[in-house]
Every structure is written in structure tokens, then in C-alpha cells.
Design an enzyme around this catalytic site. Structure first.
Site, PDB file in Angstrom:
ATOM      1  N   ASP A   9       0.759  -1.175   0.176  1.00 56.74           N
ATOM      2  CA  ASP A   9       0.048   0.059  -0.081  1.00 56.74           C
ATOM      3  C   ASP A   9       0.807   1.144   0.073  1.00 56.74           C
ATOM      4  OD1 ASP A   9      -2.229   1.571   0.498  1.00 56.74           O
ATOM      5  OD2 ASP A   9      -2.070   1.808   2.728  1.00 56.74           O
ATOM      6  N   ASP A  11      -0.285   5.014   1.088  1.00 53.74           N
ATOM      7  CA  ASP A  11      -0.416   6.034   2.179  1.00 53.74           C
ATOM      8  C   ASP A  11      -0.749   5.192   3.502  1.00 53.74           C
ATOM      9  OD1 ASP A  11      -1.450   8.443   0.711  1.00 53.74           O
ATOM     10  OD2 ASP A  11      -2.455   6.898  -0.381  1.00 53.74           O
TER      11      ASP A  11
END
Length: 219
Positions: A9, A11
Site C-alpha cells: 500500500d 498511504d
């Protein structure tokens, strides 16, 4: 089957962007006389661009379209990142370390423009064989769509990947794609206990993310 790929991922895993997103979107809502609800930030985390822009335009601010919301918020985020995104400790080292081990993918709820900007600023864009924004699939996190597409682009099955996530919706998304999940929770926005329970390993930071670790936890 040994681990075939690592999928990050963005963020909350590689960059500490959730506070920036919250500040920018809160400011957008406040400047237009809108209302920020107690659960707004938790709801926004993991949503695709279309989903969070529609939510803001429908539930928080009157007299704007989702397209206007997305354009103006993303423009502000791009300006904030121009001087360098808020890199989390160990992020670049973790990406380089894992890229030497297995092919890398990235499945992010950030819009494409910000993904490319951040990876370029960090100088690691060439290390990812597949990157995807959930604005490019039908459903954002917690649906598995983004992770499944990245796995397909890497030409591997979801169950042969290890995903690295921080949020409740991200953990649910990667688990739903049958990936082994490493959770690196952010103290400011800790995942729900039921989502965290889906992780095969909970790490304190990116320094714990090593080939040796993923070999041990991959089922």
C-alpha cells in the site's frame, strides 16, 4: 508455493500521508461551509477517488459535484507533495530490500497522479512492476479488486503474494484477495481489531519487513 510477489500500500505504509489528506479535505469542507462528521476520517480511509469525492459532495458539502471535489482536493495534495512527500522511516530502504527479493506491486487508494508523483520523488518508481490506483477498478478497498488486478499484472495468484497494509479497509482488501498480510498500524489511525486480526504478522515499523519474515509467515 513460495512467495511470488510483495504488494505495498502507499498511504500510511510508505508515506505518512493520512494527516495531510485529513488536513486538506477538512480544509476543503470547512472553506465551503460543510460539516465534518465524527466518523468521516475513518470512512474516507481506503476509499477510491470516486468514492470519497462522491461522499464529500453528497454528505458533507452542498452545491458541488464529485468531479469538482476530486479535482480541487487532488490539486492541493499535489502542491503539498511537490517539496517532497512525507516519507515514513525506512520506506525507501524497505522498497529496495524487498525489490531485490521478489517483484513488487503497489495497490493504493491514492489517485494515479499522486502515486506517480510520490514514487518518482522517492526515486523508486522503476522498482515496481505493477502499480494501481483503486480509481482504476470498479470497487475500492475493502473490496479486493485492486489487489487482484495487481496480482494479475504481476502474473501471480493472490495467495502467492504478501501485502503490506496499515488501515482497516486495506487489511480487509488484501485478505479478501487471499494474500498473506503484514500489518504496520499507524498510531494516529489504528485499524479495527477485527481487521488487524486478519494479518499474519503485525510489525512495529518497516524495518521488520524482510525476506526472512515473509518466508516465515507466508502460508
Amino acid at each position: 508455493m513460495p512467495v511470488q510477489a510483495i504488494v505495498f500500500d502507499l498511504d500510511g505504509v510508505l508515506i505518512d500521508s493520512e494527516p495531510v489528506w485529513e488536513e486538506v479535505r477538512r480544509g476543503y469542507v470547512a472553506d465551503r461551509g460543510g460539516r465534518w462528521l465524527p466518523d468521516t476520517q475513518d470512512r474516507l480511509m481506503g476509499m477510491s477517488t470516486e468514492e470519497w469525492a462522491s461522499y464529500i459532495a453528497t454528505d458533507l458539502v452542498d452545491g458541488v459535484t464529485a468531479e469538482e471535489v476530486a479535482y480541487q482536493v487532488i490539486d492541493q495534495m499535489s502542491q503539498r507533495y511537490e517539496d517532497g512527500p512525507p516519507l515514513l522511516p525506512g520506506a525507501e530502504e524497505a522498497v529496495r530490500r524487498m525489490a531485490e527479493y521478489r517483484p513488487l506491486g503497489l495497490a493504493s487508494s491514492s489517485p494515479r497522479a499522486l502515486i506517480d508523483l510520490v514514487l518518482g520523488k522517492l526515486g523508486v518508481d522503476g522498482l515496481f512492476r505493477a502499480t494501481l490506483s483503486t480509481e482504476e477498478v470498479d470497487r475500492g478497498k475493502p473490496a479486493p479488486d485492486g489487489y487482484l488486478v495487481v496480482a494479475a499484472q504481476l502474473e501471480v495468484a493472490g495467495r502467492d503474494c504478501v501485502a503490506v497494509e496499515d488501515s482497516s479497509n486495506g487489511l480487509r482488501s488484501a485478505h479478501a484477495a487471499e494474500m498473506t498480510v503484514v500489518a504496520i498500524p499507524r498510531p494516529a489511525h489504528p485499524p479495527a481489531s477485527d481487521a488487524l486480526a486478519l494479518a499474519s504478522h503485525v510489525a512495529k515499523n518497516l524495518d521488520e519487513l524482510t525476506p526472512e519474515l515473509v518466508e516465515v509467515i507466508h502460508r
